[in-house]
Design a protein around this motif. Structure first.
Motif, PDB file in Angstrom:
ATOM      1  N   THR A  17       0.845  -1.183   0.000  1.00 33.68           N
ATOM      2  CA  THR A  17       0.000   0.000   0.000  1.00 33.68           C
ATOM      3  C   THR A  17       0.884   1.238   0.000  1.00 33.68           C
ATOM      4  O   THR A  17       2.068   1.161   0.320  1.00 33.68           O
ATOM      5  CB  THR A  17      -0.911   0.043   1.235  1.00 33.68           C
ATOM      6  N   ALA A  18       0.278   2.361  -0.369  1.00 32.58           N
ATOM      7  CA  ALA A  18       1.022   3.611  -0.399  1.00 32.58           C
ATOM      8  C   ALA A  18       1.576   3.914   0.990  1.00 32.58           C
ATOM      9  O   ALA A  18       2.695   4.380   1.135  1.00 32.58           O
ATOM     10  CB  ALA A  18       0.117   4.744  -0.873  1.00 32.58           C
ATOM     11  N   ARG A  19       0.781   3.587   2.016  1.00 33.21           N
ATOM     12  CA  ARG A  19       1.214   3.867   3.382  1.00 33.21           C
ATOM     13  C   ARG A  19       2.451   3.053   3.744  1.00 33.21           C
ATOM     14  O   ARG A  19       3.404   3.564   4.322  1.00 33.21           O
ATOM     15  CB  ARG A  19       0.073   3.549   4.350  1.00 33.21           C
ATOM     16  N   GLY A  25      -1.361   8.257  -1.079  1.00 32.51           N
ATOM     17  CA  GLY A  25      -2.114   8.246  -2.333  1.00 32.51           C
ATOM     18  C   GLY A  25      -3.226   9.274  -2.266  1.00 32.51           C
ATOM     19  O   GLY A  25      -3.894   9.392  -1.242  1.00 32.51           O
ATOM     20  N   CYS A  26      -3.419  10.020  -3.357  1.00 30.31           N
ATOM     21  CA  CYS A  26      -4.516  10.987  -3.390  1.00 30.31           C
ATOM     22  C   CYS A  26      -5.801  10.239  -3.711  1.00 30.31           C
ATOM     23  O   CYS A  26      -5.868   9.506  -4.696  1.00 30.31           O
ATOM     24  CB  CYS A  26      -4.254  12.056  -4.444  1.00 30.31           C
ATOM     25  N   ARG A  27      -6.818  10.412  -2.884  1.00 32.74           N
ATOM     26  CA  ARG A  27      -8.068   9.668  -3.087  1.00 32.74           C
ATOM     27  C   ARG A  27      -8.931  10.321  -4.146  1.00 32.74           C
ATOM     28  O   ARG A  27      -9.925   9.761  -4.583  1.00 32.74           O
ATOM     29  CB  ARG A  27      -8.845   9.577  -1.772  1.00 32.74           C
ATOM     30  N   SER A  49      -2.840  10.130   5.017  1.00 36.99           N
ATOM     31  CA  SER A  49      -2.522   8.713   4.865  1.00 36.99           C
ATOM     32  C   SER A  49      -3.620   7.893   5.530  1.00 36.99           C
ATOM     33  O   SER A  49      -4.227   7.033   4.920  1.00 36.99           O
ATOM     34  CB  SER A  49      -1.171   8.427   5.483  1.00 36.99           C
ATOM     35  N   ARG A  50      -3.875   8.173   6.804  1.00 37.59           N
ATOM     36  CA  ARG A  50      -5.050   7.616   7.489  1.00 37.59           C
ATOM     37  C   ARG A  50      -5.509   8.695   8.444  1.00 37.59           C
ATOM     38  O   ARG A  50      -4.684   9.290   9.134  1.00 37.59           O
ATOM     39  CB  ARG A  50      -4.693   6.365   8.312  1.00 37.59           C
ATOM     40  N   LYS A 141     -13.265  -7.935   0.531  1.00 35.84           N
ATOM     41  CA  LYS A 141     -14.093  -7.601  -0.628  1.00 35.84           C
ATOM     42  C   LYS A 141     -15.572  -7.582  -0.280  1.00 35.84           C
ATOM     43  O   LYS A 141     -16.330  -6.771  -0.789  1.00 35.84           O
ATOM     44  CB  LYS A 141     -13.838  -8.585  -1.763  1.00 35.84           C
ATOM     45  N   LEU A 144     -16.195  -4.387   1.438  1.00 30.32           N
ATOM     46  CA  LEU A 144     -16.164  -3.273   0.488  1.00 30.32           C
ATOM     47  C   LEU A 144     -17.468  -3.201  -0.301  1.00 30.32           C
ATOM     48  O   LEU A 144     -18.038  -2.131  -0.487  1.00 30.32           O
ATOM     49  CB  LEU A 144     -14.984  -3.418  -0.471  1.00 30.32           C
ATOM     50  N   SER A 204     -12.601   3.625   3.514  1.00 31.60           N
ATOM     51  CA  SER A 204     -12.619   2.229   3.047  1.00 31.60           C
ATOM     52  C   SER A 204     -11.240   1.575   3.179  1.00 31.60           C
ATOM     53  O   SER A 204     -11.140   0.360   3.260  1.00 31.60           O
ATOM     54  CB  SER A 204     -13.098   2.172   1.603  1.00 31.60           C
ATOM     55  N   ARG A 205     -10.179   2.379   3.208  1.00 34.04           N
ATOM     56  CA  ARG A 205      -8.837   1.795   3.299  1.00 34.04           C
ATOM     57  C   ARG A 205      -8.635   1.074   4.623  1.00 34.04           C
ATOM     58  O   ARG A 205      -7.830   0.144   4.719  1.00 34.04           O
ATOM     59  CB  ARG A 205      -7.782   2.891   3.144  1.00 34.04           C
ATOM     60  N   TRP A 208      -8.846  -2.833   4.882  1.00 35.59           N
ATOM     61  CA  TRP A 208      -7.656  -3.654   4.617  1.00 35.59           C
ATOM     62  C   TRP A 208      -6.609  -3.503   5.719  1.00 35.59           C
ATOM     63  O   TRP A 208      -5.939  -4.458   6.068  1.00 35.59           O
ATOM     64  CB  TRP A 208      -7.055  -3.277   3.261  1.00 35.59           C
TER      65      TRP A 208
ATOM     66  N   CYS B   9      -2.313   5.096  -7.238  1.00 33.38           N
ATOM     67  CA  CYS B   9      -2.742   4.546  -5.969  1.00 33.38           C
ATOM     68  C   CYS B   9      -4.246   4.317  -6.018  1.00 33.38           C
ATOM     69  O   CYS B   9      -4.993   5.199  -6.431  1.00 33.38           O
ATOM     70  CB  CYS B   9      -2.383   5.516  -4.863  1.00 33.38           C
ATOM     71  N   CYS B  10      -4.703   3.138  -5.601  1.00 33.33           N
ATOM     72  CA  CYS B  10      -6.135   2.875  -5.591  1.00 33.33           C
ATOM     73  C   CYS B  10      -6.803   3.750  -4.528  1.00 33.33           C
ATOM     74  O   CYS B  10      -6.413   3.705  -3.368  1.00 33.33           O
ATOM     75  CB  CYS B  10      -6.404   1.404  -5.299  1.00 33.33           C
ATOM     76  N   PRO B  11      -7.794   4.568  -4.913  1.00 30.55           N
ATOM     77  CA  PRO B  11      -8.418   5.455  -3.934  1.00 30.55           C
ATOM     78  C   PRO B  11      -9.264   4.710  -2.905  1.00 30.55           C
ATOM     79  O   PRO B  11      -9.581   5.254  -1.860  1.00 30.55           O
ATOM     80  CB  PRO B  11      -9.297   6.375  -4.790  1.00 30.55           C
ATOM     81  N   VAL B  12      -9.605   3.462  -3.186  1.00 31.28           N
ATOM     82  CA  VAL B  12     -10.473   2.719  -2.283  1.00 31.28           C
ATOM     83  C   VAL B  12      -9.684   1.916  -1.259  1.00 31.28           C
ATOM     84  O   VAL B  12     -10.012   1.891  -0.081  1.00 31.28           O
ATOM     85  CB  VAL B  12     -11.431   1.811  -3.095  1.00 31.28           C
ATOM     86  N   CYS B  13      -8.590   1.226  -1.683  1.00 34.88           N
ATOM     87  CA  CYS B  13      -7.883   0.363  -0.740  1.00 34.88           C
ATOM     88  C   CYS B  13      -6.427   0.729  -0.558  1.00 34.88           C
ATOM     89  O   CYS B  13      -5.715   0.061   0.189  1.00 34.88           O
ATOM     90  CB  CYS B  13      -8.036  -1.096  -1.137  1.00 34.88           C
ATOM     91  N   ASP B  14      -5.918   1.774  -1.238  1.00 35.09           N
ATOM     92  CA  ASP B  14      -4.570   2.280  -1.013  1.00 35.09           C
ATOM     93  C   ASP B  14      -3.469   1.411  -1.624  1.00 35.09           C
ATOM     94  O   ASP B  14      -2.302   1.627  -1.340  1.00 35.09           O
ATOM     95  CB  ASP B  14      -4.315   2.457   0.503  1.00 35.09           C
ATOM     96  N   ALA B  15      -3.806   0.426  -2.453  1.00 33.48           N
ATOM     97  CA  ALA B  15      -2.769  -0.406  -3.063  1.00 33.48           C
ATOM     98  C   ALA B  15      -2.025   0.398  -4.123  1.00 33.48           C
ATOM     99  O   ALA B  15      -2.623   1.137  -4.893  1.00 33.48           O
ATOM    100  CB  ALA B  15      -3.388  -1.645  -3.694  1.00 33.48           C
ATOM    101  N   LEU B  16      -0.690   0.232  -4.139  1.00 27.92           N
ATOM    102  CA  LEU B  16       0.130   0.941  -5.110  1.00 27.92           C
ATOM    103  C   LEU B  16       0.209   0.135  -6.404  1.00 27.92           C
ATOM    104  O   LEU B  16       0.315  -1.081  -6.361  1.00 27.92           O
ATOM    105  CB  LEU B  16       1.544   1.090  -4.567  1.00 27.92           C
ATOM    106  N   ARG B  33      -6.002  -5.465  -5.981  1.00 33.01           N
ATOM    107  CA  ARG B  33      -6.459  -5.955  -4.686  1.00 33.01           C
ATOM    108  C   ARG B  33      -7.977  -5.906  -4.518  1.00 33.01           C
ATOM    109  O   ARG B  33      -8.585  -6.860  -4.084  1.00 33.01           O
ATOM    110  CB  ARG B  33      -5.779  -5.169  -3.568  1.00 33.01           C
ATOM    111  N   LYS B 194     -11.693   8.933 -12.763  1.00 29.20           N
ATOM    112  CA  LYS B 194     -10.888   9.953 -12.088  1.00 29.20           C
ATOM    113  C   LYS B 194      -9.491  10.032 -12.670  1.00 29.20           C
ATOM    114  O   LYS B 194      -9.006  11.096 -13.029  1.00 29.20           O
ATOM    115  CB  LYS B 194     -10.791   9.618 -10.600  1.00 29.20           C
TER     116      LYS B 194
END
Lengths: 217, 207
Positions: A17-19, A25-27, A49-50, A141, A144, A204-205, A208, B9-16, B33, B194
């Motif tokens: 993940t970006a974190r 990550g920009c949402r 980030s969170r 999933k 989600l 939603s992040r 996970w 970056c996925c805006p929903v789950c943050d996966a790169l 993901r 987006k």
């Protein structure tokens, strides 16, 4: 056939993940930014980030929405006066009236939009918030899908408020029949807005994040 | 790890992800993901969005100024435009609700269309974007859940059934334009991705 793992050519992912990578990550526009950035350099959205306060906001809006849902159901939504006699109808009363007319389909829509969706939303948001708070082993999933469904369907509860507005605007024949809005219309509209804000505050992040923490234990 | 321009970056789950190339026409790039569509291959998307948004905006003027529904019971005749519907809560304690309904049904949908045209209009004809395009596009996205024109349409249908045996109802020109707006807006939203829209705006601004 472009689902995950089905030969998706355009995206390749290191399952990170970006974190975890020390980035944000920009949402809004999906751009990956440096952790130090406060706003996304591309679209200007606030980056986080969170957000540690996200769940608190979810619960605050949830509670406000749930509290207002009570007067929305006990007070009258519509006040109809025909030739001097006034009758009041609550949300459920309006549904029963529609059933008497024999319009089962429409009665179903109104019941679904004004009772089933709000109650279902309260349960679903609380369920998601509790799972994310405690950490969970549910398939992310599934959670989600539940969240996206809740987020999408919430706005449709506004149907009944609009119905009241249309009826009030149309039925104004001074002596024969007039329809006026009841206080429940305000409560109901606010309840819908608050639950929408509650769903929008949910990150939603976190679904996970919390499953990761468990498997690391 | 440093941020690089090909990272998404996925805006929903943050996966790169690394976006190795833009998706081909008709192809969708989904998050590995969580399966959220991150980019979709629609080269004409921006032009379509602007055309559909402009059409909806023109129709919106008809909605505001023409009669929406007409109700007849023998001698009595009542006509309501969308504006009157919105003002129906305007007395006393209900006034805030009147403002809210006006916002949900007219103001926010119009604002969203206007912002989209401002942000993407010049882009659709290969011009440099107008100042504040990024901000306009961001606000248009924020407004998305609050523009409720299509829900109002279902409300109209329910109201029609409730009044069916009380009086004769007829739909005015505004009713049909409103129905068209709902369909056009839904079509327009299917074109939006987006990532693709933002990338296009980004490259055009730098040019």
């Amino acid at each position: 056939m472009d689902g995950p793992g089905h030969g998706d050519a355009a995206l390749s992912a290191p399952t990170l993940t970006a974190r975890e990578a020390g980035l944000v990550g920009c949402r809004q526009c999906t751009r990956v930014c440096e952790a130090a950035d406060e706003r996304c350099p591309r679209c200007g959205a606030r980056l986080s980030s969170r957000d540690p306060g996200a769940l608190q906001r979810v619960w605050a809006w949830w509670l406000a929405g749930a509290l207002l849902f009570i007067p929305a159901n006990t007070y009258p939504m519509l006040i109809t006066s025909t030739v001097g006699r006034a009758s009041e109808a609550t949300i459920v009363g309006g549904v029963i009236e529609l059933l008497h007319y024999g319009s089962y389909g429409v009665a179903g829509i109104v019941f679904f939009a004004s009772v089933m969706i709000p109650v279902g939303k309260f349960v679903a948001i609380a369920y998601l918030a509790i799972l994310v708070q405690r950490g969970h082993r549910t398939k992310p999933k599934h959670l989600l899908h539940l969240f996206e469904f809740v987020e999408w369907i919430g706005r449709w509860s506004m149907i009944d408020v609009f119905v009241v507005a249309i009826l009030v605007a149309l039925v104004q024949f001074d002596l024969i029949a007039t329809i006026n809005p009841g206080i429940a219309a305000v409560c109901f509209a606010l309840s819908v807005v608050f639950t929408m804000l509650s769903a929008l505050s949910f990150d939603s992040r976190a679904i996970w994040d919390r499953i990761k923490t468990l498997s690391n234990d | 790890m440093r941020a690089s321009p090909d990272m998404v970056c996925c805006p929903v789950c943050d996966a790169l992800h690394h976006l190795t190339r833009e998706p081909a026409t008709g192809e969708k790039a989904r998050c590995i993901r969580c399966g959220t569509v991150i980019a979709n291959g629609k080269p004409q998307a921006i032009l379509h969005i602007v055309v559909l948004a402009s059409t909806a905006l023109v129709l919106m003027t008809i909605v505001v100024f023409y009669p929406f529904l007409e109700l007849r019971t023998g001698v009595f005749d009542s006509r309501a435009s969308v504006f009157e519907t919105v003002m129906s809560f305007s007395q006393g304690i209900m006034a805030p609700l009147s403002i809210a309904v006006a916002a949900f049904v007219i103001v926010l949908p119009v604002a969203r269309l206007g912002l989209l045209i401002w942000a993407l209009g010049p882009l659709s004809v290969d011009r440099t974007p107008w100042p504040g395009a990024a901000r306009a596009l961001r606000y248009a996205e924020i407004l998305k859940p609050w523009a409720m024109a299509e829900i109002f349409m279902v409300g109209v249908a329910v109201a029609l059934v409730k009044l069916a045996d009380l009086a004769t109802l007829s739909m005015g020109p505004a009713f049909w334009s409103f129905a068209a707006i709902v369909i056009i807006t839904a079509l327009k939203d299917t074109q939006m991705s987006k990532h693709s829209v933002w990338t296009a705006l980004d490259t055009a601004t730098r040019r």
